[in-house]
Write an enzyme that holds these catalytic residues in place. Structure first.
Site, short mmCIF file in Angstrom:
data_model
loop_
_atom_site.label_atom_id
_atom_site.label_comp_id
_atom_site.label_asym_id
_atom_site.label_seq_id
_atom_site.Cartn_x
_atom_site.Cartn_y
_atom_site.Cartn_z
N LEU A 1 0.82 -1.22 0.00
CA LEU A 1 0.00 0.00 0.00
C LEU A 1 0.85 1.26 0.00
O LEU A 1 0.47 2.28 -0.55
CB LEU A 1 -0.88 0.03 1.25
CG LEU A 1 -2.04 -0.93 1.32
CD1 LEU A 1 -2.64 -0.90 2.71
CD2 LEU A 1 -3.08 -0.56 0.27
N GLY B 1 7.36 4.11 3.49
CA GLY B 1 7.78 5.32 4.17
C GLY B 1 9.15 5.12 4.77
O GLY B 1 9.81 4.12 4.47
N THR B 2 9.55 6.06 5.59
CA THR B 2 10.87 5.97 6.21
C THR B 2 10.96 4.80 7.18
O THR B 2 12.01 4.22 7.37
CB THR B 2 11.18 7.26 6.98
OG1 THR B 2 9.96 7.73 7.54
CG2 THR B 2 11.77 8.31 6.07
N PHE B 3 9.80 4.46 7.80
CA PHE B 3 9.85 3.45 8.86
C PHE B 3 9.74 2.02 8.35
O PHE B 3 10.03 1.09 9.06
CB PHE B 3 8.73 3.72 9.88
CG PHE B 3 9.05 4.89 10.74
CD1 PHE B 3 9.84 4.72 11.86
CD2 PHE B 3 8.60 6.16 10.41
CE1 PHE B 3 10.15 5.80 12.66
CE2 PHE B 3 8.93 7.24 11.21
CZ PHE B 3 9.70 7.07 12.33
N LYS C 1 1.74 -2.48 8.96
CA LYS C 1 2.98 -1.71 8.81
C LYS C 1 4.13 -2.58 9.32
O LYS C 1 4.14 -2.99 10.48
CB LYS C 1 2.86 -0.42 9.62
CG LYS C 1 3.99 0.57 9.49
CD LYS C 1 3.52 1.93 10.04
CE LYS C 1 4.61 2.95 10.20
NZ LYS C 1 4.07 4.25 10.66
N ASP D 1 4.19 14.91 12.66
CA ASP D 1 4.35 14.71 11.21
C ASP D 1 3.01 14.80 10.50
O ASP D 1 2.69 13.98 9.64
CB ASP D 1 5.04 13.37 10.93
CG ASP D 1 5.58 13.29 9.49
OD1 ASP D 1 5.75 14.36 8.86
OD2 ASP D 1 5.81 12.18 9.00
#
Ligand code: ADP
Ligand code: MG
Length: 349
Positions: A27, A30-32, A50, A148
């Protein structure tokens, strides 16, 4: 943080993988880490999982995300009424911390792109703004700073009973007020003056980002799309027609990077510049002289001007303040007034 860890059931983290979630498609990234759409075989529904990068710094911050979201979900929004994403589960899988969330739709940046970056109708700007504000009020009550807030981290929520709804996601940079650790936070376009200047920050920094988002939803383009931090500050000063208050400039760590002290250091002195401030923003030439500050070429080319101009005559509408219908004019005036209260240089206000 012992107060927060109470909300994390560590047994769950150690639970062995039981092949509950089946990955369907990716989906987002990101950075994480990465976010995958998964089929939950236990509940027979889709969830968003995630998967956090397996490095200690990311793991630690993800534990914070789990802790803060548990606190928000369970203690502050038990009935899921305040437009904050629901966390459903978390576990370790092959040394990756994984967090399962309710499945949501597109993020607001994708929505704006689909709309050719022309901005949303006022009724949607109003609905989404009210809902994000609702989430921010709960976060303030909980003493949580998101850190953020941006269109990418606000998702369309198809499950919300009203016709259109959104939810705030991504507490991966969040922290508790009064226990702030990092100074380099927020995405540049949405970065507040106190973070740019290096001044102690509070939940007010989310309110700044929120103001930037509300404007962007209506205009279709970011309000302060600066190619560098200096560029962001220059755009703020131009669009808002003012600058951060002297109290903030005097105490902030990074003031010298962007401003020159032009007033007297002695209290009571009248030697001030034209704006009545003891500071003035550096010129482009002065900034150019500092290698590291040289701005890179920006992504956006946006007409500059005052906030009310931007709202009334943003490029796509092809209207001027004079030929706007009365109801739209009243809406625009109300929006400008609302934005003025949000993108406010003084964090205390
Ligand atoms: P990061 O901290 O890496 O930015 P996010 O939590 O913001 O991770 O997720 C990255 C992207 O994945 C989001 O911008 C969004 O597009 C997608 N995504 C995240 N959570 C969900 C969800 N619950 N439902 C649908 N998509 C999601
Ligand atoms: Mg994100």
């Amino acid at each position: 943080n012992s107060d927060l860890i109470l909300y994390v059931n560590l047994e769950l983290i150690n639970r062995k993988s039981n092949r509950r979630y089946v990955v369907q498609e990716m989906l987002g990234q990101g950075t994480f880490g990465q976010v995958a759409k998964c089929w939950d075989t236990e509940t027979s529904s889709y969830v968003a999982v995630k998967v956090i990068k397996n490095q200690p710094a990311f793991y630690q911050q993800a534990i914070m995300e789990v802790s803060l979201l548990s606190l928000l979900n369970e203690k502050f929004d038990p009935d899921d009424q305040h437009h904050i994403v629901r966390m459903l589960d978390f576990f370790l899988y092959q040394n990756h911390l994984c967090i399962a969330f309710e499945m949501l739709g597109h993020n607001l940046y994708e929505l704006l792109k689909r709309n050719s970056l022309r901005g949303l109708q006022m009724k949607y700007v109003r609905t989404f703004s009210r809902q994000i504000l609702d989430a921010l009020i709960v976060m303030k009550d909980a003493g949580i700073i998101h850190c953020d807030l941006k269109p990418e981290n606000i998702l369309i929520a198809p499950t919300v009973k009203t016709a259109a709804g959104v939810k705030v996601i991504d507490f991966g940079s969040a922290c508790m007020e009064g226990k702030t650790i990092y100074s380099y936070i927020q995405s540049r376009y949405y970065r507040s003056p106190e973070v740019l200047l290096g001044y102690p920050y509070t939940t007010a920094i989310d309110m700044w980002s929120f103001g930037c988002i509300v404007a962007e939803l209506f205009i279709g383009l970011p309000l302060f799309p600066g190619a560098s931090e200096y560029d962001v500050l220059c755009r703020m000063i131009e669009i808002l027609g003012g600058q951060p208050p002297d109290d903030l400039l005097r105490e902030a760590k990074n003031t010298g990077r962007f401003f020159k002290h032009v007033g007297s250091i002695y209290p009571g002195s009248e030697a001030r510049n034209g704006t009545g401030s003891a500071y003035r923003i550096l010129s482009e030439d002065e900034i150019e002289a500092r290698e590291s500050m040289r701005p890179k070429v920006g992504r956006w080319y946006f007409p500059r001007g005052r906030l009310d101009r931007l709202i009334f005559t943003y490029p796509w509408k092809n209207l001027s303040e004079e030929n706007l219908p009365e109801t739209e004019k009243a809406d625009c005036l109300a929006l400008v007034d609302f934005l003025r209260g949000l993108v406010e240089f003084d964090p205390n206000k």
